[in-house]
Design a protein around this motif. Structure first.
Motif, PDB file in Angstrom:
ATOM      1  N   PHE A 442      45.111  93.647 146.476  1.00 45.36           N
ATOM      2  CA  PHE A 442      46.379  93.139 146.341  1.00 45.36           C
ATOM      3  C   PHE A 442      46.662  92.207 145.171  1.00 45.36           C
ATOM      4  CE2 PHE A 442      46.432  94.969 150.309  1.00 45.36           C
ATOM      5  CZ  PHE A 442      47.487  96.086 150.296  1.00 45.36           C
ATOM      6  N   LYS A 443      45.705  92.053 144.137  1.00 48.04           N
ATOM      7  CA  LYS A 443      45.772  91.279 143.181  1.00 48.04           C
ATOM      8  C   LYS A 443      45.983  91.903 141.748  1.00 48.04           C
ATOM      9  CE  LYS A 443      44.773  87.407 145.612  1.00 48.04           C
ATOM     10  NZ  LYS A 443      45.367  86.388 145.725  1.00 48.04           N
ATOM     11  N   GLY A 444      46.005  91.003 140.670  1.00 45.41           N
ATOM     12  CA  GLY A 444      46.254  91.721 139.310  1.00 45.41           C
ATOM     13  C   GLY A 444      46.318  90.755 138.405  1.00 45.41           C
ATOM     14  N   ARG A 445      46.322  91.351 137.075  1.00 41.64           N
ATOM     15  CA  ARG A 445      46.119  90.068 135.897  1.00 41.64           C
ATOM     16  C   ARG A 445      47.103  90.823 134.907  1.00 41.64           C
ATOM     17  NH1 ARG A 445      41.886  91.732 132.324  1.00 41.64           N
ATOM     18  NH2 ARG A 445      40.569  93.562 132.976  1.00 41.64           N
ATOM     19  N   TYR A 602      57.691  97.965 144.829  1.00 41.42           N
ATOM     20  CA  TYR A 602      56.825  96.975 145.096  1.00 41.42           C
ATOM     21  C   TYR A 602      57.347  95.305 144.912  1.00 41.42           C
ATOM     22  CZ  TYR A 602      53.311 100.429 145.313  1.00 41.42           C
ATOM     23  OH  TYR A 602      52.203 101.517 145.625  1.00 41.42           O
ATOM     24  N   ARG A 603      56.561  94.544 145.229  1.00 40.67           N
ATOM     25  CA  ARG A 603      56.922  93.153 145.106  1.00 40.67           C
ATOM     26  C   ARG A 603      55.649  92.372 144.373  1.00 40.67           C
ATOM     27  NH1 ARG A 603      56.422  88.534 148.244  1.00 40.67           N
ATOM     28  NH2 ARG A 603      58.209  86.910 147.565  1.00 40.67           N
ATOM     29  N   LEU A 604      55.973  91.551 143.376  1.00 42.21           N
ATOM     30  CA  LEU A 604      55.096  90.754 142.668  1.00 42.21           C
ATOM     31  C   LEU A 604      55.424  89.255 142.703  1.00 42.21           C
ATOM     32  CD1 LEU A 604      53.643  92.108 139.072  1.00 42.21           C
ATOM     33  CD2 LEU A 604      54.466  89.712 139.530  1.00 42.21           C
ATOM     34  N   ALA A 612      54.323  81.856 133.545  1.00 41.58           N
ATOM     35  CA  ALA A 612      53.181  82.127 132.549  1.00 41.58           C
ATOM     36  C   ALA A 612      52.012  82.336 132.967  1.00 41.58           C
ATOM     37  CB  ALA A 612      53.114  80.760 131.315  1.00 41.58           C
ATOM     38  N   ALA A 613      51.900  82.512 134.325  1.00 42.32           N
ATOM     39  CA  ALA A 613      50.514  82.779 134.806  1.00 42.32           C
ATOM     40  C   ALA A 613      50.095  84.109 134.397  1.00 42.32           C
ATOM     41  CB  ALA A 613      50.610  83.001 136.424  1.00 42.32           C
ATOM     42  N   THR A 614      48.673  84.202 134.432  1.00 46.57           N
ATOM     43  CA  THR A 614      48.132  85.200 133.880  1.00 46.57           C
ATOM     44  C   THR A 614      47.361  86.261 134.961  1.00 46.57           C
ATOM     45  OG1 THR A 614      45.995  84.073 133.634  1.00 46.57           O
ATOM     46  CG2 THR A 614      47.367  84.477 131.591  1.00 46.57           C
ATOM     47  N   SER A 615      47.780  85.744 136.373  1.00 48.96           N
ATOM     48  CA  SER A 615      47.300  86.490 137.608  1.00 48.96           C
ATOM     49  C   SER A 615      48.488  86.697 138.528  1.00 48.96           C
ATOM     50  CB  SER A 615      46.114  86.014 137.957  1.00 48.96           C
ATOM     51  OG  SER A 615      45.925  84.755 138.254  1.00 48.96           O
ATOM     52  N   PHE A 616      48.548  87.510 139.289  1.00 51.38           N
ATOM     53  CA  PHE A 616      49.402  87.704 140.396  1.00 51.38           C
ATOM     54  C   PHE A 616      48.997  88.471 141.563  1.00 51.38           C
ATOM     55  CE2 PHE A 616      49.710  91.400 137.417  1.00 51.38           C
ATOM     56  CZ  PHE A 616      49.582  92.368 138.231  1.00 51.38           C
ATOM     57  N   THR A 617      49.893  88.327 142.758  1.00 51.00           N
ATOM     58  CA  THR A 617      49.612  89.006 144.074  1.00 51.00           C
ATOM     59  C   THR A 617      50.735  90.212 144.035  1.00 51.00           C
ATOM     60  OG1 THR A 617      48.705  87.253 145.053  1.00 51.00           O
ATOM     61  CG2 THR A 617      49.355  88.789 146.373  1.00 51.00           C
ATOM     62  N   TRP A 618      50.511  91.357 144.610  1.00 43.24           N
ATOM     63  CA  TRP A 618      51.501  92.378 144.795  1.00 43.24           C
ATOM     64  C   TRP A 618      51.350  92.973 146.258  1.00 43.24           C
ATOM     65  CZ3 TRP A 618      49.907  97.461 145.588  1.00 43.24           C
ATOM     66  CH2 TRP A 618      48.616  97.668 145.266  1.00 43.24           C
ATOM     67  N   GLY A 619      52.220  93.699 146.341  1.00 46.41           N
ATOM     68  CA  GLY A 619      52.391  94.520 147.737  1.00 46.41           C
ATOM     69  C   GLY A 619      53.609  95.551 147.814  1.00 46.41           C
ATOM     70  N   LYS A 620      53.624  96.731 148.651  1.00 43.93           N
ATOM     71  CA  LYS A 620      54.478  97.427 148.579  1.00 43.93           C
ATOM     72  C   LYS A 620      55.588  97.112 149.831  1.00 43.93           C
ATOM     73  CE  LYS A 620      53.543 101.926 149.044  1.00 43.93           C
ATOM     74  NZ  LYS A 620      53.302 103.159 149.401  1.00 43.93           N
ATOM     75  N   PHE A 621      57.036  97.166 149.245  1.00 43.71           N
ATOM     76  CA  PHE A 621      58.052  96.443 149.938  1.00 43.71           C
ATOM     77  C   PHE A 621      58.772  97.917 151.139  1.00 43.71           C
ATOM     78  CE2 PHE A 621      62.657  95.422 150.078  1.00 43.71           C
ATOM     79  CZ  PHE A 621      62.572  94.487 150.911  1.00 43.71           C
ATOM     80  N   VAL A 622      59.271  98.619 150.074  1.00 43.44           N
ATOM     81  CA  VAL A 622      59.738  99.830 150.993  1.00 43.44           C
ATOM     82  C   VAL A 622      59.272 101.099 150.160  1.00 43.44           C
ATOM     83  CG1 VAL A 622      61.926  99.696 149.636  1.00 43.44           C
ATOM     84  CG2 VAL A 622      61.955 100.651 151.831  1.00 43.44           C
ATOM     85  N   ALA A 623      58.870 102.107 150.905  1.00 42.35           N
ATOM     86  CA  ALA A 623      58.545 103.391 150.366  1.00 42.35           C
ATOM     87  C   ALA A 623      59.714 104.405 150.336  1.00 42.35           C
ATOM     88  CB  ALA A 623      57.110 103.820 150.932  1.00 42.35           C
TER      89      ALA A 623
END
Length: 790
Positions: A442-445, A602-604, A612-623
């Motif tokens: 659940f990470k990203g860049r 999804y939520r980020l 200005a961050a170059t990385s993030f966290t994410w997850g699914k909120f509702v399908a």
């Protein structure tokens, strides 16, 4: 990304609804975001939502069980054994809608035609900004995305008073299921024409030019002067002199001192100012009182592909296309007009330069000044959402609405001062465009689209279509790369790498984005860098694929939560197409045979909550999908909005040809979960409220269902949350006008209740629409409404 991650993300318990009125069963499957839903504070009470996030209304009739339905699950089958679809905007008891504007209306001073405007077709995004010095007066921006050919052609004479040419489709008597286009009595050899190569009689060409000119005039934006009435509703100040209208191929503005211009790195590529704006889908509103309108499917009207030097890619056909099949795949002589017409930009006397479209465009409502901000990239923009924090760079989040499209962020080079300062517009002119790469755990860049960014090894096998569109060299445009056994790919990854090495003269492992472009050196390294970046952002979609941006599930709307600054993303559709397919490591339902295939929200969260961050966290909120399959009871989430209490509101975008398509689940016609027609189980497009905090977080509640064959778009709340502006786009898109005494189609749907027990529903479905008048035989007209209580 590991198989373990993919299986964890997709397993059945990922978003499990545990009963009416309760929250989601959360755990490690949601990753670091799980704790947020439990720890979030209770939202402030909104005008229409209780403090705990439950709705203060009784939902209107909806054809399938919804997780937030307060009735017991045991009653699902009995309550829904019969369902009658209504050709109207259906709201909860106690709510009402009032028309604000409808297609074809003329606004402005009756005695000064030069200051009058005509409201365009297919309204979409709406935005409000206050008019200084005039309490309760606002500028209302309305996007006009495209024309729905069938109802538009049927109604032009009646609504606009235009004597238009005849465009019809007939069946080819020699080839079954082939359409022939008939233009004012001349029959073409098929339904598509190449305007540069095919022999077309002068009269037919003149008819195409006439219809293209009129269709482009129906697109673009309207800016209306509106006011709030004592009852809390919005109405147009009909005779105001400051309404604005900018169309698809405008050559000048209403005011001579309000210029049309390009800004940013790609501006140097153009020798003439912008030609207006078209294909306007969603957008945004700035804190300093301007509007941002986003140009989406411009590729249907003019050329998308560019060469390595930023010029239009050579030898591309100029296609005029017409399509007219109905929901069963056959033409109907009752409605011979095409459903789709494309190619308007090629058919006008001065054809459009496709490089002028696909941008985020800023409009000053006071003057009509227009600026296309090229630093934000050129692709099929759905919307833009701004995060403007004083003392930090401006961040603009964007979605590329195509299968396999990307999530984007622009970060300005300079920080925001006072967010309300109009000088902030200059922040769009210089900065970095990033594409999101979602990774495991659940990470990203964010990957920058800059000349020095290295190319990645393509991974087309991670999408179920097993192909990616990548930059074609040396000629330009794009090429499908991947598994040739899957039909779409023209080159293997190895073959494509060889073409890049031949073009750059370098080992692929040493190549960067800058090696893919060609510029004439100016002698100024800074200017050369700027020009190279301009070509990259001009061709942003394929450049993002080349550096490893994550192909995703049609990212449409992105919105920023007003409380915590997190970003909510509506992924509308997890299926694939010729454009590509979502990465199934991030979108595990993309090739699945379940109803969650039709999108998700999804939520980020940016690391350090830094724009200005170059990385993030994410997850699914509702399908999306049926409640029995851990879905939210809807399909194809599209536009998003937050009310003052921080609750999420979403509208759906089920393809018109799938509306109410019978779900038989036993035939190979796409009418079972995972099939193209299965979203028809959810009936007409609708609007839902989903709390983002408290015990009901993540549980959808239906608020409205739309008229026949329409899409609900552009929700905008007034600041106090007691009125909602909403667009009703393309009513009657498939069948056009619903005639008086028209029959109602009777059909059957196999539906599962919330306990996953199947039952049979008898559904009654009108064909065509008479919205908004409701009078039998009246023409359907795209409209903007204001919803209030009481």
């Amino acid at each position: 990304m590991t198989d373990t991650f993919a299986s964890r993300l997709s397993r059945r318990g990922f978003l499990r609804y545990v009963g009416a009125g309760t929250g989601l069963a959360l755990g490690a499957e949601l990753g670091p975001l799980a704790s947020w839903l439990h720890a979030a504070t209770t939202p402030a009470p909104g005008a229409w939502v209780l403090a705990d996030g439950t709705p203060a209304w009784v939902s209107p009739p909806y054809p399938v069980p919804v997780p937030g339905d307060p009735q017991p699950a045991a009653t699902d089958a009995k309550r829904l054994a019969q369902f009658r679809v209504i050709d109207d905007l259906v709201l909860p008891p106690g709510f009402r809608y009032d028309l604000v504007a409808q297609w074809g209306e003329v606004f402005g001073p009756p005695d000064d035609p030069a200051k009058q405007i005509r409201f365009g077709y297919n309204c979409d995004y709406t935005g409000l900004v206050p008019i200084p010095g005039q309490p309760d007066h606002f500028y209302l921006l309305v996007n006009h995305e495209y024309v729905s050919a069938r109802p538009w052609l049927q109604a032009c004479r009646e609504v606009l008073g235009e004597d238009i040419p005849s465009f019809q489709l007939i069946e080819d008597p020699e080839r079954r299921n082939r359409e022939l286009l008939v233009i004012d009595g001349w029959t073409a050899n098929g339904n598509s024409l190449d305007l540069g190569r095919d022999e077309i009689p002068p009269a037919a060409r003149a008819a195409m030019t006439r219809i293209a000119t009129l269709a482009l005039s129906e697109q673009g934006v309207s800016v209306l002067h509106v006011r709030r009435t004592p009852e809390g509703r919005i109405e147009v100040v009909r005779d105001a002199p400051d309404h604005r209208r900018i169309a698809g191929a405008s050559t000048r503005n209403v005011l001579p001192d309000a210029p049309f211009r390009f800004s940013g790195q790609a501006a140097a590529l153009f020798t003439r100012p912008p030609r207006g704006t078209m294909c306007n889908c969603s957008g945004g509103t700035t804190p300093w009182g301007t509007f941002l309108t986003c140009e989406e499917n411009f590729q249907d009207q003019c050329q998308e592909e560019v060469a390595p030097d930023g010029s239009p890619a050579p030898e591309r056909p100029r296609i005029w296309n017409a399509e007219g099949q109905l929901d069963r795949g056959r033409l109907d002589a009752r409605v011979p007009e095409p459903v789709i017409l494309e190619g308007f930009g090629w058919a006008i006397p001065d054809p459009l330069d496709g490089r002028h479209y696909g941008w985020v465009t800023e409009i000053d409502p006071k003057t009509g000044a227009l600026t296309k901000h090229t630093a934000l990239g050129r692709f099929r923009h759905e919307n833009v959402a701004l995060r403007t924090v004083a003392g930090r760079p401006l961040a603009a989040y964007q979605g590329d609405d195509r299968r396999g499209g990307h999530v984007w962020k622009f970060v300005s080079a300079e920080p925001v001062g006072d967010p309300a300062d109009p000088a902030n517009s200059r922040l769009f002119e210089n900065g970095t465009l990033y594409v999101a790469r979602f990774t495991g755990d659940f990470k990203g860049r964010w990957i920058p689209i800059r000349p020095e960014t290295p190319l990645a090894v393509p991974e087309p096998e991670q999408g179920h279509t097993e192909h990616l569109l990548l930059p074609a060299r040396p000629h330009g445009g794009y090429v499908a790369v991947g598994n040739p056994k899957k039909r779409r790919a023209r080159l293997t990854v190895t073959q494509w790498v060889e073409t890049i090495e031949a073009f750059t003269g370098k080992d692929y492992r040493q190549t960067t984005l800058g090696d893919l472009v060609r510029i004439a050196p100016t002698g100024d390294p800074a200017e050369d860098l700027r020009r190279a970046t301009g070509i990259l952002v001009l061709d942003a979609f394929v450049m993002a694929n080349a550096v490893g941006g994550t192909p995703s599930a049609r990212p449409e709307d992105l919105e920023i939560h007003p409380g915590d600054g997190s970003v909510y993303i509506a992924f509308t559709d997890s299926t694939g197409s010729s454009d590509g397919a979502p990465d199934r490591r991030v979108f595990p339902d993309s090739a699945g045979k379940n109803s969650r295939q039709y999108g998700a929200v999804y939520r980020l969260v940016e690391d350090g909550e830094d724009p200005a961050a170059t990385s993030f966290t994410w997850g699914k909120f509702v399908a999306s999908g049926e409640a029995a399959e851990q879905g939210g009871g809807f399909a194809n989430a599209d536009n998003l909005a937050f009310d003052p209490g921080g609750n999420l509101w979403l509208v759906t975008d089920i393809t018109t040809t799938s509306h109410n398509f019978p779900t038989e689940r036993s035939k190979g016609d796409g009418s079972q979960p995972g099939g193209q027609k299965f979203p028809g189980i959810f009936g007409n497009n609708a609007m839902f409220m989903v709390p983002t905090a408290g015990p009901a977080a993540g549980v959808p509640h239906c608020f409205a269902t739309g008229p026949m064959e329409c899409e609900l778009t552009g929700p905008t709340f007034l600041p106090d949350g007691r009125a909602l502006i909403l667009s009703v786009q393309h009513p009657g898109e498939l069948h056009g006008r619903r005639p008086a005494q028209a029959p109602v189609r009777r059909q059957w749907h196999v539906i599962h209740d919330r306990a996953n027990r199947a039952f049979l529903q008898e559904r009654f479905v009108p064909e065509g629409s008479n919205f908004p008048s409701g009078e039998p035989g009246a023409m359907p007209r795209p409209s903007v409404v204001c919803i209030t209580r009481g």
